[in-house]
Every structure is written in structure tokens, then in C-alpha cells.
Enzyme design. Structure first.
Site, PDB file in Angstrom:
ATOM      1  N   ARG A 290       0.871  -1.201   0.005  1.00 30.15           N
ATOM      2  CA  ARG A 290      -0.021   0.073  -0.012  1.00 30.15           C
ATOM      3  C   ARG A 290       0.809   1.528   0.046  1.00 30.15           C
ATOM      4  O   ARG A 290       0.671   2.326  -0.623  1.00 30.15           O
ATOM      5  CB  ARG A 290      -0.964  -0.090   1.193  1.00 30.15           C
ATOM      6  CG  ARG A 290      -2.272  -0.937   1.104  1.00 30.15           C
ATOM      7  CD  ARG A 290      -3.122  -0.861   2.150  1.00 30.15           C
ATOM      8  NE  ARG A 290      -2.718  -1.352   3.457  1.00 30.15           N
ATOM      9  CZ  ARG A 290      -3.012  -2.745   3.699  1.00 30.15           C
ATOM     10  NH1 ARG A 290      -3.617  -3.555   3.136  1.00 30.15           N
ATOM     11  NH2 ARG A 290      -2.386  -3.161   5.077  1.00 30.15           N
TER      12      ARG A 290
ATOM     13  N   PHE B  48     -11.018  -5.114  -6.086  1.00 32.41           N
ATOM     14  CA  PHE B  48     -11.092  -6.005  -4.730  1.00 32.41           C
ATOM     15  C   PHE B  48     -10.453  -5.201  -3.542  1.00 32.41           C
ATOM     16  O   PHE B  48      -9.529  -5.453  -2.961  1.00 32.41           O
ATOM     17  CB  PHE B  48     -10.132  -7.243  -4.956  1.00 32.41           C
ATOM     18  CG  PHE B  48     -10.290  -8.180  -6.172  1.00 32.41           C
ATOM     19  CD1 PHE B  48     -11.294  -8.912  -6.251  1.00 32.41           C
ATOM     20  CD2 PHE B  48      -9.561  -7.727  -7.416  1.00 32.41           C
ATOM     21  CE1 PHE B  48     -11.556  -9.718  -7.478  1.00 32.41           C
ATOM     22  CE2 PHE B  48      -9.878  -8.443  -8.494  1.00 32.41           C
ATOM     23  CZ  PHE B  48     -10.775  -9.389  -8.575  1.00 32.41           C
TER      24      PHE B  48
ATOM     25  N   ASP C 263     -15.749  -3.913  -4.917  1.00 32.16           N
ATOM     26  CA  ASP C 263     -15.746  -4.918  -4.278  1.00 32.16           C
ATOM     27  C   ASP C 263     -17.125  -5.542  -4.268  1.00 32.16           C
ATOM     28  O   ASP C 263     -18.264  -4.994  -4.371  1.00 32.16           O
ATOM     29  CB  ASP C 263     -15.517  -4.742  -2.714  1.00 32.16           C
ATOM     30  CG  ASP C 263     -14.815  -5.886  -2.048  1.00 32.16           C
ATOM     31  OD1 ASP C 263     -13.554  -6.066  -1.982  1.00 32.16           O
ATOM     32  OD2 ASP C 263     -15.657  -6.694  -1.930  1.00 32.16           O
TER      33      ASP C 263
ATOM     34  N   ASN D 276     -19.261  -7.487  -9.096  1.00 33.11           N
ATOM     35  CA  ASN D 276     -18.096  -8.536  -9.400  1.00 33.11           C
ATOM     36  C   ASN D 276     -16.947  -7.841 -10.225  1.00 33.11           C
ATOM     37  O   ASN D 276     -17.350  -7.279 -11.329  1.00 33.11           O
ATOM     38  CB  ASN D 276     -18.943  -9.562 -10.066  1.00 33.11           C
ATOM     39  CG  ASN D 276     -17.787 -10.590 -10.584  1.00 33.11           C
ATOM     40  OD1 ASN D 276     -16.550 -10.429 -10.468  1.00 33.11           O
ATOM     41  ND2 ASN D 276     -18.578 -11.737 -11.040  1.00 33.11           N
TER      42      ASN D 276
ATOM     43  N   ASP E 292      -6.107  -6.754  -6.477  1.00 34.97           N
ATOM     44  CA  ASP E 292      -5.722  -7.423  -5.200  1.00 34.97           C
ATOM     45  C   ASP E 292      -6.862  -8.503  -4.927  1.00 34.97           C
ATOM     46  O   ASP E 292      -7.514  -8.386  -3.830  1.00 34.97           O
ATOM     47  CB  ASP E 292      -5.541  -6.619  -4.159  1.00 34.97           C
ATOM     48  CG  ASP E 292      -5.095  -7.408  -2.627  1.00 34.97           C
ATOM     49  OD1 ASP E 292      -4.311  -8.605  -3.042  1.00 34.97           O
ATOM     50  OD2 ASP E 292      -4.927  -6.869  -1.880  1.00 34.97           O
TER      51      ASP E 292
ATOM     52  N   CYS F 175      -2.195 -13.817  -3.977  1.00 31.74           N
ATOM     53  CA  CYS F 175      -2.161 -14.248  -2.654  1.00 31.74           C
ATOM     54  C   CYS F 175      -2.198 -15.913  -2.440  1.00 31.74           C
ATOM     55  O   CYS F 175      -2.399 -16.275  -1.330  1.00 31.74           O
ATOM     56  CB  CYS F 175      -3.058 -13.434  -1.571  1.00 31.74           C
ATOM     57  SG  CYS F 175      -4.789 -13.859  -1.944  1.00 31.74           S
TER      58      CYS F 175
HETATM   59  N1  SAH Z   1      -6.900  -4.821  -1.283  1.00 26.88           N
HETATM   60  C1  SAH Z   1      -7.504  -5.033   0.255  1.00 26.88           C
HETATM   61  C2  SAH Z   1      -7.720  -6.722   0.372  1.00 26.88           C
HETATM   62  C3  SAH Z   1      -8.586  -7.375  -0.787  1.00 26.88           C
HETATM   63  S1  SAH Z   1      -9.044  -8.979  -0.204  1.00 26.88           S
HETATM   64  C4  SAH Z   1      -6.766  -4.402   1.192  1.00 26.88           C
HETATM   65  O1  SAH Z   1      -5.546  -3.977   0.881  1.00 26.88           O
HETATM   66  O2  SAH Z   1      -7.189  -4.562   2.288  1.00 26.88           O
HETATM   67  C5  SAH Z   1     -10.001  -9.264  -1.610  1.00 26.88           C
HETATM   68  C6  SAH Z   1     -11.419  -8.679  -1.582  1.00 26.88           C
HETATM   69  O3  SAH Z   1     -11.826  -9.321  -2.988  1.00 26.88           O
HETATM   70  C7  SAH Z   1     -12.498  -9.221  -0.415  1.00 26.88           C
HETATM   71  O4  SAH Z   1     -12.850  -8.049   0.035  1.00 26.88           O
HETATM   72  C8  SAH Z   1     -13.623  -9.749  -1.412  1.00 26.88           C
HETATM   73  O5  SAH Z   1     -15.002  -9.164  -0.960  1.00 26.88           O
HETATM   74  C9  SAH Z   1     -13.491  -9.335  -2.820  1.00 26.88           C
HETATM   75  N2  SAH Z   1     -13.862 -10.081  -3.893  1.00 26.88           N
HETATM   76  C10 SAH Z   1     -13.605 -11.501  -3.908  1.00 26.88           C
HETATM   77  N3  SAH Z   1     -14.098 -11.688  -4.933  1.00 26.88           N
HETATM   78  C11 SAH Z   1     -14.587 -10.756  -6.043  1.00 26.88           C
HETATM   79  C12 SAH Z   1     -15.062 -10.514  -7.237  1.00 26.88           C
HETATM   80  N4  SAH Z   1     -15.343 -11.315  -7.965  1.00 26.88           N
HETATM   81  N5  SAH Z   1     -15.739  -9.330  -7.391  1.00 26.88           N
HETATM   82  C13 SAH Z   1     -15.511  -8.267  -6.583  1.00 26.88           C
HETATM   83  N6  SAH Z   1     -14.819  -8.390  -5.174  1.00 26.88           N
HETATM   84  C14 SAH Z   1     -14.498  -9.663  -5.138  1.00 26.88           C
END
Ligand code: SAH
Length: 397
Positions: free
Chosen positions: A213, A229, A251, A280, A301, A341
Site C-alpha cells: 500500500r 478487490f 468489491d 463483481n 488484489d 495471494c
Molecule cells: N486490497 C485489500 C484486500 C483485498 S481482499 C486491502 O488492501 O485491504 C479481496 C477482496 O475481494 C475481498 O474484499 C472480497 O470481498 C473481494 N472479492 C472477492 N471476489 C470478488 C469479485 N469477484 N468481485 C469483487 N470483489 C471480490
């Protein structure tokens, strides 16, 4: 104490201090069938002692090693020592790499405590016990944490599915001290985030991305950011704090986005600069492409796409898809921060996927920097599985 004898040739990994012994590696038990979580002695086929570990009868990972070689007693003092060593390792990190009051204090196998995660969020500790070995010693571990890490309370988030493989119920709740508030406020570099340690993902926040970050924020000034995400805003808010003109957080989780909005406000960011879109990512990126909406900095992410080796190719297609779309949505000179990840996604394969995406998008892409899990999540070199987070920070021409 029961003694476990390994099959011929199954001692190599243990001799290299890898902590897992799979069920197929165990030849026989001497001294009675151990109960779940019991400490067992582990010997090679000839009877030479390799160390001690925790017996896990329902898991494919049948033993998780506590000690290697001769000697050592697994008791309350053992856990106190291991936790003290983990804390000392964090205390020795350069301050610039952890300008925060939230960090991982105990990183499971990589800190010699298989199955135990302890994260600090300001005055609260949040723990996960994911194996029967640490479950058995929970009281001793909590006592050691209370003694060594002054805090207002210790909360448990052992509500992960992996517990089922260990024959353990999913549980969450207070282990010691006060109940955490609904949001624990943490500071990370220039940002403040509210963390829902009771309901949020993992123990509440993706602490492993702290450095990434900050790295992304370094490129953010004057840029329009897409934070895909987004969870509770992490990357996007760090970018906005560092001077990004705007950020769009995408998200599929409405509660996460509600917290992302609250986190933007917490940092004094005008709502007009910080937009949230519930949806999505795969679809939202396509809509942006069709609408010809462009960005200057995109963070991808996603969650863990590779749950098992059999999922690798399907996951690769998912990574390819979002990276291809992401690259296409960048203006010339844009920055892409793309992560995986998934521990089962090899770093080289991930880079190949992004390379293929660049090729298909007909864009030239330069790797500025590789991204890694933060150093409070350091992996033991003896435990390759401890390396899971990888990413590429790229310039897209
Ligand atoms: N970048 C964030 C962590 C991301 S974790 C940080 O730094 O805090 C991954 C996230 O992706 C989760 O919040 C989950 O709700 C979301 N997610 C998972 N699959 C998804 C999709 N297909 N579309 C949108 N969001 C999604």
C-alpha cells in the site's frame, strides 16, 4: 509419549526443518495411538530421533513439528519462548518498515508455532488457532501472550474452514480481557483505518499488504485510481492520502465497501474523490472497458483463486482475465499493481500470466518492482509454503 516412525526416505524434509509430516510418511506408532494434539516423538526408519511434534489424526498433515533434533520439552515455557522470539523479531524490524500499530506478531509455521497466528490491532490481539496442536495449548499460549504483549484484550477468530480438517469446531470470541469495540482504529503510515476484528476477513485487515500500500501510494499523486478487490479501502485510501485525484473502490461485499466509505471519511477524504462500486470485478472491469473509462493507476488484489493444485489452471485464466482488462483500462504511462495471494501460484507463472496479458493487450509493460508480503509476515526459508503473497508493480506504456 508415543513415538512415530517415518517410512524410509521420509526424513529428508524433517531434517531440513520443514514442519509438516504427511499421513503417507508415517510407518507406525509405538506406545499407543496418540490423541489429537498430543506431543509425539518423531523418529526415522532406523529409530534416530528427529524431533517432536503435534499429532493430528484427522488431517493429511499428520504431525506438525514443534522441535527438531534431540531434546527440548514442549510445555508452557516452550510456548512462552517461541512467542518471545517472534516478538523480538518484530521489534528488530526497521521502524520505517512498520510505521503502524497493527502488525503480525506470530506467523504460524514460520515462527515455529504451526497453526498459530497472532495479529496486533492497536490495543487488541487477535488470534487464529488452525491446528489441534496449538488448540491443545491454547490456555498456555493466551497466558504467554497476556504476559509478553500488554493489551486490552485477546480475541479469537478461529472461524476458518481449515479447522474442520483438524476436527475442530469454528469458534470466535474473547480469550482474555476486554471485548474489542466494533471497530478498532489502527494507523498505518499516513492512514487511519477502522478494523472490524470480530466480523472482518481473516483477523480483520490485510496486514500483509502494508508495504505494498505504501509503495503504491508513492506513485499515486495526481492519478485516477481504480482499487479492484478493495475490501475496506486499503490501497485506494493510501493512494488518496498520497495525493491521488480520485479512487474507485470495487468489491462484491457491501459491508466492506461501507467500511471503505467510513475509512475515507476517517482520513478526511471528500466523498466525491472516493467512489465505491458494489459488484463483481470481472464484470465491472468489462463495463469500464465498454464505456471507455480509463485510469492512471490500477490495483488488482483478488482473493486466493487457487484453493488446491487442481484449481491452478482455472485460477490462471482468472488472473489472465483481470490483468488483461486492467492493462487495457490504463492510460499510457499508467501504473498496474497486480497481486496474487495464492501460495499455490508460482511467482514465475504469475509473471508469465501478466506478460501474456500485456501481449494480448498490445501494450508494453515494464516491471518497476516486485511486491511481497510485509516483513512481519516473513516466511521461514525452511517452509516454502510460507511464501504466498506476490505481486508486480508495472508501468504500462
Ligand atoms: N486490497 C485489500 C484486500 C483485498 S481482499 C486491502 O488492501 O485491504 C479481496 C477482496 O475481494 C475481498 O474484499 C472480497 O470481498 C473481494 N472479492 C472477492 N471476489 C470478488 C469479485 N469477484 N468481485 C469483487 N470483489 C471480490
Amino acid at each position: 509419549m508415543t513415538t512415530i516412525f517415518l517410512k524410509q526416505g521420509r526424513d529428508h524434509t524433517v531434517l531440513r526443518h520443514h514442519p509438516w509430516i504427511f499421513s503417507g510418511g508415517v510407518a507406525r506408532c509405538e506406545g499407543g495411538e496418540p490423541a489429537a494434539g498430543d506431543t509425539v516423538q518423531v523418529c526415522d526408519v532406523a529409530g534416530a530421533l528427529l524431533g517432536q511434534g503435534a499429532w493430528s489424526p484427522t488431517s493429511q498433515i499428520r504431525v506438525r513439528m514443534w522441535t527438531f533434533g534431540e531434546g527440548g520439552v514442549v510445555d508452557a515455557a516452550f510456548f512462552e519462548q517461541r512467542i518471545a522470539a517472534a516478538l523480538a523479531a518484530r521489534a528488530a524490524l526497521p521502524p520505517a518498515r512498520c510505521a503502524t500499530n497493527a502488525m503480525r506478531l506470530v506467523n504460524a509455521e514460520s515462527d515455529g508455532l504451526p497453526g498459530l497466528v497472532v495479529d496486533r490491532y492497536a490495543d487488541f490481539l487477535v488470534c487464529q488457532f488452525t491446528a489441534v496442536g496449538v488448540e491443545r495449548w491454547k490456555a498456555e499460549i493466551v497466558a504467554a501472550l497476556a504476559k509478553l504483549c500488554p493489551c486490552a484484550g485477546i480475541y479469537e477468530r478461529s472461524d476458518l474452514d481449515v479447522r474442520e480438517r483438524e476436527g475442530l469446531p469454528l469458534v470466535a470470541g474473547v480469550l482474555a480481557g476486554e471485548t474489542p469495540p466494533d471497530l478498532v482504529e489502527i494507523q498505518e503510515n499516513a492512514c487511519h483505518y477502522g478494523v472490524d476484528v470480530k466480523q472482518g476477513h481473516k483477523t480483520g485487515f490485510y496486514l500483509d499488504q502494508r508495504e505494498n500500500r505504501a509503495t503504491v501510494a508513492g506513485y499515486a499523486a495526481g492519478r485516477e485510481v481504480l482499487n479492484a478487490f478493495a475490501y475496506t479501502g486499503g490501497f485506494g485510501i493510501a493512494a488518496l492520502q498520497a495525493g491521488a485525484t480520485s479512487a474507485v473502490h470495487v468489491d462484491m461485499s457491501a459491508p466492506s465497501l461501507a467500511l471503505a466509505r467510513a475509512n475515507a471519511a476517517r482520513n478526511g477524504i471528500e466523498a466525491s474523490r472516493s467512489e465505491t462500486i458494489e459488484g463483481n470485478v470481472f464484470e465491472v472491469l468489462r463495463k469500464f472497458r465498454d464505456a471507455r473509462r480509463m485510469f492512471d493507476l490500477i490495483v488488482l488484489d483478488p482473493p486466493k483463486f487457487v484453493e488446491s493444485k487442481g484449481h491452478l489452471m482455472a485460477a490462471a485464466r482468472g488472473y489472465k482475465d483481470i490483468n488483461l482488462l486492467g492493462i487495457k483500462l490504463l492510460r499510457p504511462g499508467g501504473i498496474l499493481a497486480t497481486c496474487s495471494c495464492s501460495g499455490l501460484m508460482p511467482t514465475e507463472l504469475f509473471q508469465k500470466i501478466v506478460t501474456d496479458a500485456a501481449c494480448d493487450a498490445r501494450r508494453e509493460v515494464h516491471l518497476l518492482q516486485r511486491l511481497e508480503q510485509a516483513p512481519d509476515h516473513a516466511e521461514s526459508l525452511a517452509f516454502a509454503e510460507g511464501h504466498y503473497l506476490k505481486g508486480l508493480l508495472c508501468r504500462v506504456s
